[in-house]
Design a protein around this motif. Structure first.
Motif, short mmCIF file in Angstrom:
data_model
loop_
_atom_site.label_atom_id
_atom_site.label_comp_id
_atom_site.label_asym_id
_atom_site.label_seq_id
_atom_site.Cartn_x
_atom_site.Cartn_y
_atom_site.Cartn_z
N GLU A 46 0.72 -1.26 0.20
CA GLU A 46 -0.03 -0.10 -0.17
C GLU A 46 1.01 1.32 0.07
O GLU A 46 0.55 2.13 -0.91
N ASN A 50 1.13 4.09 -3.07
CA ASN A 50 0.93 5.47 -2.90
C ASN A 50 2.00 6.13 -3.41
O ASN A 50 1.99 7.39 -3.88
N LYS A 96 -7.53 10.83 -5.51
CA LYS A 96 -7.55 10.09 -6.88
C LYS A 96 -8.79 10.08 -7.77
O LYS A 96 -8.47 9.89 -8.76
N GLY A 110 -4.05 3.09 -6.15
CA GLY A 110 -5.41 3.26 -4.92
C GLY A 110 -6.13 4.16 -5.45
O GLY A 110 -6.00 4.89 -6.17
N ALA A 115 -6.24 2.97 2.81
CA ALA A 115 -5.10 2.25 3.14
C ALA A 115 -4.39 3.03 4.47
O ALA A 115 -4.09 2.48 5.43
MG MG Z 1 -3.32 4.05 -1.65
#
Ligand code: MG
Ligand code: ADP
Length: 600
Positions: A46, A50, A96, A110, A115
């Motif tokens: 994760e 990122n 995002k 992601g 996360a």
């Molecule tokens: Mg993420």
């Protein structure tokens, strides 16, 4: 009947009266963490995703105690604005996507905003970040609570340190494996992420050791070399294929580089790591005829395909992928690979070796062949002292003398079978015990070879042979660790290996049985020994060798050759199954045949 609370047993009545209410955020995050954060490797995945999404060109990962004590991920990406830091730890907070339409064109890794809050809720987390012209920030959380954020001078980009994962969920902590095995998982995850983006420089260190550092020069080959070493990379071709709406890029192993499992088949679809039985099948199809039944190629493939053609909105923890038109993708992959393989000159490849396993008995060498027990080719890689061909094989005086009987139905009254013939160059047909038997020639011969190896116990220290030229080979740091750990077991079966450098080892002596296959077998052993279920390495090696030595499907056999195989096969234990447990025969009784033809 209407059920009221009063009809329920007393214990249930207690719950019945409990009011429905919303779970508090802390609890929600912990529950989500149960899904998203399974083990330290999931935290690494994760955090690195990122960092990739933040546009980093450099990502460094450092772990201690297999990541259970400390995981640090440092990137030089965009950073998080001071005013957004608190938001990043809120559930469903993401930069995002903003609207539903975005879901079908996601380019980032992601998008669920789960996360960070999940990781924070089960660990002690520190975040340092600096974004654009903002001042740097430090945030500290413990179990997702006691949130402290303050201005803090730091380098551009983001650094996250996760300590004591699952400290506040002891039940989950119990499920963690040893720090070695958690470390191996992290290594696997970060290797795949590094492979997915050759344009980013990744480094991974475990305790004080640097495992790899990729150059970030956009070359997949250089990336593979820095992770797995030169020797490994030398076994691959580059592949590049541009179609109208697809591109296929990557590296694929030469046919002679065979693996025992699919672990080294890595697929990325639109840069996302995916698993797909269909893609694996397409690869099998491409290598058909070049590999044996349980041998697999290794490859790293990048398929780029229009977003509408593929379902990317899959669960973040699942890597399954769905294509709109599976058939097209299947053909594309299998053809793309096959074309590349067809251009490859087959010198010294498996194909060549596969061809004449049994030398033709109708040639002039026939008698010679008989006297030596036919052995010439099938056991070319095997040391004769250990594995003499059984005495029951043919010689002029034996009751099984079949000289000159080619093309006739052979009857062995002693053994009680008659060879009818071969079909599809893969199955031997015979009549035995009032039944028609269809025998898988490869599986049956494999069983014979396996039992011989087992009987002769050809793998022991005393059967080891000093090599005239020690063999040097490259290993990744992870493999080197495993090699050093398992050196003693390998010695017991006859390998004397020494480490020569951080990524090089040499084989000084090896079992005679494995002559010509030493490095291949060592590589396979290292892979096998990683498996927690491995019970007997020797048996695995025997079955590996038996498979190599056995006649192959697709190989045409004379009647004598069939007779020899069948004769010896019928005398071994468990002849009805190959060493892997698959059936060697299909039986159809006389009675059954009569019934099917409505004769009875
Ligand atoms: Mg993420
Ligand atoms: P998601 O990745 O699904 O958006 P996360 O919880 O992983 O959710 O992250 C939340 C948000 O925090 C991201 O959308 C991003 O804006 C920000 N973020 C997290 N890690 C980084 C990083 N390394 N660099 C820049 N921004 C980050």
């Amino acid at each position: 009947m209407y059920t009221s609370a009063w009809n329920l047993p007393a214990v249930w009545r207690r719950f019945y009266k409990m009011a429905i209410k919303l779970l508090d955020d802390g609890l929600i995050n912990k529950i989500a963490a149960g899904e998203v954060i399974e083990r330290p490797a999931s935290v690494v995945k994760e955090l690195v995703e990122n960092a990739i999404d933040a546009g980093s060109s450099r990502i460094n990962v450092h772990i201690t105690a297999g990541g259970t004590e400390r995981i640090e991920v440092v990137d030089n990406g965009a950073g998080i604005a001071a005013s957004d830091v608190e938001m990043a730890f809120q559930r469903h907070a993401t930069s995002k996507i903003t609207e539903e339409a975005d879901l079908s064109r996601i380019h980032t890794m992601g998008f669920r905003g789960e996360a960070l809050p999940s990781i924070a809720s089960v660990s002690r987390l520190e975040l340092y970040t600096q974004c654009g012209s903002h001042t740097g920030v430090r945030a500290i959380l413990e179990g997702g609570k006691d949130y402290k954020v303050e201005p803090y001078p730091t380098a551009p980009g983001t650094k996250i340190i996760v300590r004591d994962i699952f400290f506040n969920t002891p039940a989950r902590k119990k499920f963690l494996k040893s720090t070695v095995s958690e470390g191996i998982h992290i290594h696997e995850v970060i290797s795949k992420l590094a492979l997915s983006r050759p344009d980013i420089s990744f480094s991974f260190s475990n305790e004080k050791k640097l495992y790899f550092k990729t150059p970030g020069n956009n070359s997949l080959r250089d990336t593979v070399i820095s992770i797995y070493g030169h020797d490994f990379a030398d076994n691959f071709f580059d592949l590049e294929w541009h179609g109208e709406s697809y591109t296929l890029k990557g590296i694929i192993s030469k046919p002679e580089f065979r693996r025992m499992n699919r672990k080294n088949q890595i697929f990325f679809v639109n840069n996302r790591l995916v698993k797909s039985p269909m893609l694996a099948k397409a690869v099998d199809e491409a290598y058909r005829g070049l590999l044996l039944s349980r041998e697999y190629p290794a490859l790293i493939l990048f398929l780029t395909i229009e977003n509408e053609e593929v379902d990317v909105n899959v669960h973040p923890q699942k890597t399954e992928v769905r294509f709109r038109d599976e058939k097209v993708v299947f053909r594309l992959i299998s053809r793309g690979i096959r074309d590349r393989l067809d251009n490859y000159p087959l010198h010294g490849s498996n194909l060549e070796r596969q061809e004449p396993v049994f030398q033709s008995l109708s040639s002039n060498t026939r008698n010679e062949g008989y006297n030596q027990g036919i052995l010439k080719v099938p056991l070319q890689h095997v040391s004769e002292p250990y594995i003499p061909f059984s005495d029951t094989s043919l010689n002029a005086n034996s009751p099984y003398d079949i000289t000159g009987l080619d093309n006739k139905v052979l009857t062995y009254s002693d053994c009680g079978f008659a060879i009818i013939g071969q079909c599809f160059e893969s199955y031997i047909l015979l009549e035995k015990d009032e039944s028609l038997w269809l025998v898988d020639q490869h599986a049956a011969h494999e069983r014979v070879m396996y039992n011989r190896l087992l009987e002769n116990n050809a793998l022991k220290e005393s059967h080891s042979q000093l090599l005239a030229f020690p063999l040097a080979f490259d290993l990744s740091t992870a493999q080197m660790d495993r090699l050093e750990e398992k050196m003693e077991i390998l010695r017991e079966i006859g390998f004397h290996i020494e480490a020569m450098g951080p990524n090089t080892a040499i084989i000084r002596s090896a079992p005679l049985l494995l002559k010509g296959h030493e490095i291949e077998v060592i590589n396979n052993c290292l892979e096998l020994m990683q498996d927690e279920h491995l019970t007997d390495l020797k048996k695995e090696i025997f079955s590996m060798m038996a498979c190599k030595q056995a006649v192959k499907a697709g190989q045409s056999l004379t009647r004598q050759e069939m007779a020899i195989i069948i004769n010896e096969w019928l005398q071994v234990d468990n002849f009805k199954n190959c060493p892997h447990g698959r059936p060697t025969i299909l039986e159809l009784s006389h009675l059954e045949l009569d019934k099917r033809f409505k004769r009875k």
